[in-house]
Structures are given as structure tokens and as C-alpha cells.
Design an enzyme around this catalytic site. Structure first.
Site, mmCIF file in Angstrom:
data_model
loop_
_atom_site.group_PDB
_atom_site.id
_atom_site.type_symbol
_atom_site.label_atom_id
_atom_site.label_comp_id
_atom_site.label_asym_id
_atom_site.label_seq_id
_atom_site.Cartn_x
_atom_site.Cartn_y
_atom_site.Cartn_z
ATOM 1 N N ASP A 1 0.867 -1.168 0.000
ATOM 2 C CA ASP A 1 0.000 0.000 0.000
ATOM 3 C C ASP A 1 0.914 1.231 0.000
ATOM 4 O O ASP A 1 2.138 1.132 0.177
ATOM 5 C CB ASP A 1 -0.948 -0.028 1.211
ATOM 6 C CG ASP A 1 -2.187 0.809 0.973
ATOM 7 O OD1 ASP A 1 -3.236 0.527 1.575
ATOM 8 O OD2 ASP A 1 -2.106 1.740 0.150
HETATM 9 C C1 GLC Z 1 -4.353 4.289 -0.078
HETATM 10 C C2 GLC Z 1 -5.253 3.127 0.258
HETATM 11 C C3 GLC Z 1 -5.354 2.084 -0.820
HETATM 12 C C4 GLC Z 1 -5.210 2.732 -2.186
HETATM 13 C C5 GLC Z 1 -3.806 3.296 -2.275
HETATM 14 C C6 GLC Z 1 -3.552 3.988 -3.614
HETATM 15 O O1 GLC Z 1 -3.610 4.707 1.015
HETATM 16 O O2 GLC Z 1 -5.003 2.456 1.485
HETATM 17 O O3 GLC Z 1 -6.622 1.439 -0.655
HETATM 18 O O4 GLC Z 1 -5.420 1.761 -3.206
HETATM 19 O O5 GLC Z 1 -3.522 4.199 -1.222
HETATM 20 O O6 GLC Z 1 -4.365 5.130 -3.721
#
Ligand code: GLC
Length: 733
Positions: free
Chosen positions: A289
Site C-alpha cells: 500500500d
Molecule cells: C491508499 C489506500 C489504498 C489505495 C492506495 C492507492 O492509502 O489504502 O486502498 O489503493 O492508497 O491510492
């Protein structure tokens, strides 16, 4: 999605021609970074805004001068494997650099958060799950895939399938609720919809099931917080949807921010290599993430960025989202021998396989005519599908003295700022909708020919307008109050310690009730709310969530009776916040909650959910009888008769639950095993048949082993997890 021999050969040949830098480049995901236009680094600017050193307007002015770095030079040098961009012509431009100007011409996999639609936004997941409609889950995902590809996005960071039982957590809005079976069926359908239509390269994307794993169990409902649980709880509640997604061939997985039992998922070798890639058989790749590899230093599991990068790579984390740690450190670590080259090759093999599977080497571009088509407007069938999804996702919670549906002749006083704000209908994690495609509840009622006047009496924030309240109460025959949450009050980083109606909305409702006029309450919210007071005082409550671009049409149709609400709750609602986490599939305990003192209860609140999982009313009624169970080979055939007892056609969602009454581990008092949507005309009755394989009656123990244990089982069938018929049967496997 097993690789074919041809795909394997293509990947091996390409891998053999790549330098170590180029391999590590594939493991590096970038987003356009904000540069220039101001004399401090962007993160410093954010801090200045957060601590008030600059105002929102000053920030806006500074950002107006900002430029974005799309990392063209790194793409040209083969040091970027993935980008996160939503603008189609920008995506074509970046793909062209990757394909035509880098040494090996490896196209980019371009990911974006398309959680519940891209331009054609349908209900947030917690709402769509209330439809219990697997076909709907699949076709909306298929629509999202086509719209993604039409914008140069070939990888969706979806479906989010985190089971969640604590609605203080804002991200409960993004997933399919509290139940592992509904979550598993939702996951399978979404993977099919996103990935399976290979009739054209423009009809499918790579899915990214997230957040692996148990992110929804964050302590106290506080986002990013620690999670800890038994292995059996992990396997029986939080892993099932991911296992289902892997069985359905999900291409990628995103690891969760949280630590699980002391090891952050991002560097959790047991979770990533043993369970996900080993036991569940992921053929694609795992992505961290955002910034999560760097955060392992803050977690306290790595001393510095380099250490975090090594741990993540060794644990089986294939792609680094947004920290550049792989790009900056892995080459040296491979040369030092701390990271074996095979680890790099395995990650890159997985990433290249997904790119080949996506057809990116055949054609990674979006045709200009397709881009122009979307600039002209949305496909009509997409808009219609968004409306269908919105209609099926509403849940009728209360309808005392049958105030609903309303009569078009009635003069409606429509109240609440949310009712007239089309920018609020899409909810969290919707990043590409256009206001002109969105319909507010007010606009929906007007378009439906209702006799409606609107009064902006107040909303989730700010003060009430007493004059408008007085006018609303004086003018209308009936008052429709739209209350709830703004889209910013749920989703990521939106945990709340109090999930009752925010602001002065309860005061507003009290004033409306004091008028003596009938009051219909429509909830626009992203999470289950604590509705104890509302359930006691309000005569009619329609849960309308954030339903997407056609919310206004769907709510108007439900209020006016053109649609009969059929949704059932995918997540339990508490009476008060203090009950959280609250969910239906809980163990009995030795002293189940009851009226007597020495039982599992509160002195100051109910011990059960106010509105339980699977609950939802209709404008008609349904009666269940003649529950029968027959053993047929290795299955049980469970039948029940359902009858429409009212004057309107309606759709009922019949639910089958079981209980393993006595086992080597205590088991939940109920577990959802199947559900069926049935439409019935007034007076009509149908026999519903569930076929339950005997081996679905098992559970995972604390070694992660699946156990089938002879003994007494209970079988429940009904219209909610609380209101069921029951039969017992002794089972020998
Ligand atoms: C965010 C979220 C995730 C998302 C990623 C990219 O922090 O936790 O669900 O896909 O970043 O935006």
C-alpha cells in the site's frame, strides 16, 4: 489465471535480457509527484496547511502554480514498472515513452482506485453488498473495467474485501460488510467482472484485492491501528474473501498497512509467501500500500529504509508503491548478497506475467475515438446500471403506520443540505465522476414529478436554520429529512469515536417531529450509524447510503413507491457507539446476553445490534413456512416456502444460516451459508431450495487446518439473521 506455456516462454525470454536495474524498475510504482511552483518540498507544504501556517486558499493559490513530475526520464531509463494516473491522453503519452523510448519497450501497468466505478459511479461497496445480488456485483465491476481501460487504466485497486465489524472505522464503507460468505461471493463476482471478458483488450483489467489482511480488525476502529487475533479467527473471518478471490483468479493483491500479531503485513513472510502465494496460489503479484514499506521503520520492524526494503523483498512483496526504496537500495543489496537475485527474478516474473496477461505488449494504448466518446458523455447502459445498483442497495429500516411510499399528490417539504448536493452522492473513493452526471435527491424527486419544496435547514456540519425549519414544518403535508454524513466523513483516515448522526442533525429531527407532521428520514451515510434515538422516535427510516451518480432517481423512486426497497444490511447497526464492534456471527459465550444481570450485557445499552446483519423491510411482507432438510449424498437439500403476504410485488432475500452447536472450538451462533433473491407478486409463494455441501459445515482450527466434526447442527432460514425458522439435525461426515 495460470500462465500458459507461451506466456511463460515470453516472460523468461524477456527476463533473460533485462539488467538488474531494469528488473528492479519493474518493481517500482510511481505517482505523478508535485514539484516546483513553491520553495518548500510538497510534504512540508502539506504540514504547513495541516498545522495552519497557511490557509486553504493560500494552499490553493500555491498549488495553482505547481507542476507535476510524471517521471518521464525514469520511465525512459526502464526504472518504472507502474504509474498511477487517471487521464487517458497522459496515460497514452507515458505508455509511448515506455514502449518506444526505453531499451526493452516494456509497457507500464497503470493502476488507479476504481472501487465502485470510474465515471459511472455506483453505490459504495457496503451499500451494493446489501443487494445480495452476485449478478449485480459482477456487471458493475465489468462496467468499471471497461471505463478504466477507456481511460488508459489497466489495473484497478479493487475490490476492497476487508471484513469489518467495527463501524468506527471509516473504511467499513469500502468493503462488503461483516460476513465472510457475503464477502467471498462479492469478491468472486468482482474478480469475474473485472478480469474475465477477454473479448477485447478494452474490456478487462487486472484486479487488486485488498487490503491483505485483517485491516478491518484495527483495534478500536482506529485506521492503521494494530490487529491481533487467533489463527482460527483469521482463517474463519478475515481470510475467506481472499481465498475466494484467489480461487477466482485475482491477478494481484495489495498488502495492508496494519501489523498482524506483531508483524506488519507488508513484511509478513508467512502471510505473503506461505499463505497467499503458497496455500492460496497467487499467480500474479503483491503490491504494497502507499508508502507502507517506509512505514515499517515507524512500525519498529526495520531500522531504516534500506532495512525495510530488504525485509519486504525477502517477505515476498513484489512491487513498491510510492517510496522508491526498491529503486534506491535493492541493486546494492543484491550485489552485497543480502537479497538473492532469485527473489528479484520471482517478483519481476510475476509482474511481467500480469502485463502479458493484460495484452499490454500487444496494445497498451487507448483509441482516441474512445477517449472522445467519454468526453461527450456516459454510455446510456452504464447510467441505467448505476440506477439499478442504487435501487437494489437501499434498505428500509422502519416504516411505522406505513407512511411510505408517499403519494405524488402529497406536498413534500424536503429538508437537509445533503438532499440538494449532487456532489455528495458518490461517497468515498470515487475520483472521476462529473457533477453533471450526478442526480441529487431533490433533483430526483422533481424529475419524478413529486410535489416538493426544498428547505436547506442544516446538515452534517454547521448550524441549523430556524426559519427554514419553520417554513418546512408549516408548508408540507409530509417532511422528508435527508441526514447523514458527507463523503469526507467515511473512507480512509475517517475513524470516529462517536458514530451517531454528526452535527446538529438529531436536533433538526426533533424539531421536525415537534411539528406533528409525518417525518420520513432518508440516511445518506458511508458507515452504519448508532441510531438508537432515531429508531425509537422516527416513524420511517430509509437507509440510502452513498448510492452513486443516480442516487437521486433511486431514492425518489423508492419514496414514491415506483421501487419497492429490497436491500438487507451487510453490516449490523448499533444503538449506541459503545456497542462497537457489533456483529451477528459471534460466539455464544457461557452467559449470552439477556435481561438477567450476570450475563454478557451492558447496564446502559442493548447487548444486541439495533438492526442486525441481513435485516431489511419491504413495502410488502413475506412469510416463511415448511422448512425441510433432506440429505442427498454429500449434500443437504434445504427447502422453505416463502409467500408474499402484502399488496405489492416485492423481492425478498431469503437467507440460510447454520450453527455448529458443539465443536472442538466454540463456533458462532449463526453463520451465513447461502442466500437467494426471489421476486414475488402479491399472494404468490415459491419454494426456495438451498443445496449445501456437507463439507461447507467445517471450520479452521488454530493451526489453520480445516475440520469437519460430527455432531449436532442447527439450520436457520429467514429474512434476516435474527428472524428465522430453525431445524436441528445430527450430522456424521
Ligand atoms: C491508499 C489506500 C489504498 C489505495 C492506495 C492507492 O492509502 O489504502 O486502498 O489503493 O492508497 O491510492
Amino acid at each position: 489465471m495460470k500462465p500458459t506455456q507461451e506466456q511463460k516462454a515470453f516472460v523468461e525470454d524477456l527476463l533473460s535480457r533485462m539488467t538488474l536495474e531494469e528488473k528492479i524498475g519493474q518493481m517500482n510504482q510511481e505517482s505523478p509527484s508535485i514539484v516546483g511552483g513553491f520553495d518548500v518540498p510538497f510534504h512540508e507544504l502539506i504540514e504547513m496547511l495541516t498545522d495552519g501556517r497557511i490557509s486553504q486558499e493560500e494552499f490553493g493559490k500555491i498549488m495553482a502554480n505547481a507542476k507535476q513530475d510524471y517521471h518521464e526520464d525514469d520511465i525512459r531509463a526502464g526504472l518504472v514498472g507502474s504509474m498511477m494516473v487517471k487521464e487517458p491522453r497522459e496515460n497514452n503519452r507515458l505508455q509511448k515513452i515506455a514502449v518506444e523510448e526505453s531499451r526493452l519497450g516494456i509497457p507500464l501497468i497503470i493502476g488507479f482506485d476504481v472501487i465502485h466505478g470510474f465515471r459511472s459511479v455506483f453505490p459504495i461497496a457496503i451499500a451494493e453488498a446489501c443487494s445480495f445480488d452476485d449478478d449485480l456485483f459482477e456487471v458493475t465491476a465489468h462496467m468499471a473495467a471497461r471505463e478504466s481501460r477507456a481511460h488508459g487504466i489497466n489495473w484497478n485497486f479493487a475490490p476492497m474485501i476487508d471484513a469489518a465489524r467495527d463501524s468506527r472505522w471509516g473504511r467499513v464503507s469500502e468493503g462488503p460488510g461483516e460476513d465472510p460468505l457475503l464477502g467471498s461471493r462479492f469478491a468472486r463476482a468482482k474478480i469475474r467482472g473485472l478480469q474475465n471478458d477477454h473479448s477485447s483488450l478494452l474490456n478487462y483489467v487486472a484486479a487488486c484485492t485488498k487490503h491483505y489482511v485483517a485491516y478491518g480488525a484495527c483495534e478500536s476502529g482506529r485506521d492503521y491501528n494494530t490487529t491481533s487475533m487467533s489463527v482460527s479467527n483469521l482463517y474463519n473471518v478475515y481470510l475467506p474473501a481472499f481465498r475466494a478471490a484467489m480461487d477466482e483468479g485475482a491477478a494481484t493483491v495489495m498488502a495492508a498497512f496494519n501489523d498482524l500479531n506483531g508483524v506488519p503485513c507488508t513484511v509478513n513472510k508467512w502471510l505473503l509467501r506461505d499463505v497467499l502465494k503458497g496455500e492460496f496460489g497467487l499467480d500474479g503479484f503483491v503490491v504494497s500500500d502507499a508508502n507502507a514499506i517506509r512505514e515499517c521503520v515507524i512500525h519498529g520492524i526495520a531500522e531504516d529504509d534500506r532495512d525495510a526494503g530488504v525485509e519486504a523483498a525477502l517477505a515476498g512483496m513484489d512491487m513498491d508503491m510510492g517510496t522508491h526504496i526498491y529503486k534506491d537500495y535493492l541493486k546494492a543489496e543484491v550485489e552485497k548478497g543480502t537479497v538473492p537475485p532469485e527473489v528479484i527474478d520471482e517478483a519481476v516474473r510475476r509482474i511481467l506475467f500480469v502485463k502479458v496477461w493484460l495484452g499490454l505488449f500487444d496494445n497498451p494504448y487507448v483509441p482516441e475515438e474512445l477517449i472522445e466518446a467519454y468526453e461527450k458523455g456516459l454510455p446510456k447502459e452504464h447510467v441505467a446500471l448505476c440506477r439499478r445498483a442504487a435501487e437494489e442497495s437501499m434498505v428500509l429500516l422502519k416504516n411505522e403506520s406505513v407512511i411510505l411510499p408517499l403519494d405524488r399528490k402529497q406536498k413534500i417539504s424536503l429538508v437537509g443540505t445533503l438532499a440538494d448536493d449532487r456532489n455528495e452522492v458518490c461517497g468515498a473513493w470515487a475520483m472521476a465522476w462529473k457533477p453533471e452526471d450526478c442526480v441529487s435527491i431533490r433533483a430526483g424527486l422533481e424529475a419524478a414529478g413529486a410535489n416538493v419544496s426544498y428547505y436547506p435547514c442544516g446538515g452534517p456540519e454547521g448550524e441549523l436554520n430556524e426559519e427554514e425549519i419553520a417554513s418546512a414544518c408549516a408548508e408540507g403535508d409530509v417532511i422528508v429529512a435527508v441526514v447523514g454524513e458527507t463523503d469526507a466523513m467515511s473512507g480512509e483516515a475517517s475513524s470516529k469515536a462517536d458514530i451517531s448522526l454528526p452535527g446538529k442533525q438529531r436536533v433538526l429531527l426533533e424539531k421536525l417531529l415537534a411539528s406533528g407532521k409525518p417525518v420520513v428520514t432518508v440516511l445518506m451515510n458511508g458507515r452504519p450509524l448508532a441510531l438508537g434515538w432515531e429508531a425509537e422516535h422516527l416513524p420511517a427510516i430509509l437507509e440510502a447510503w452513498h448510492l452513486g451518480i443516480r442516487m437521486g432517481d433511486a431514492v425518489a423512486a423508492a419514496l414514491l413507491g415506483d421501487v419497492n426497497p429490497s436491500g438487507k444490511l451487510s453490516s449490523s447497526f448499533p444503538a449506541v457507539t459503545g456497542q462497537c464492534p457489533v456483529y451477528y456471527n459471534h460466539p455464544s459465550t457461557g452467559r449470552p446476553g439477556s435481561k438477567s444481570k450476570f450475563t454478557s450485557r451492558y447496564l446502559d445499552a442493548p447487548w444486541e445490534a439495533l438492526y442486525p446483519f441481513g435485516y431489511g423491510l419491504s413495502y410488502t411482507g413475506f412469510a416463511y413456512d415448511d422448512l425441510q432438510i433432506h440429505k442427498i449424498g454429500k449434500c443437504l437439500e434445504i427447502t422453505v416456502r416463502v409467500r408474499n403476504t402484502g399488496e405489492r410485488t416485492g423481492t425478498e432475500i431469503a437467507q440460510l444460516y447454520t450453527q455448529d452447536v458443539s465443536a472442538s472450538l466454540v463456533r458462532p451462533v449463526k453463520e451465513l451459508k447461502d442466500y437467494r433473491r426471489i421476486e414475488l407478486k402479491p399472494g404468490e409463494e415459491k419454494k426456495v431450495i438451498f443445496v449445501l455441501p456437507l463439507d461447507s459445515l467445517g471450520f479452521y482450527d488454530n493451526e489453520g487446518k480445516y475440520r469437519l466434526e460430527d455432531g449436532l447442527f442447527r439450520f436457520f432460514v429467514g429474512g434476516s439473521s435474527r428472524d428465522c425458522m430453525m431445524k436441528e439435525l445430527r450430522i456424521k461426515f
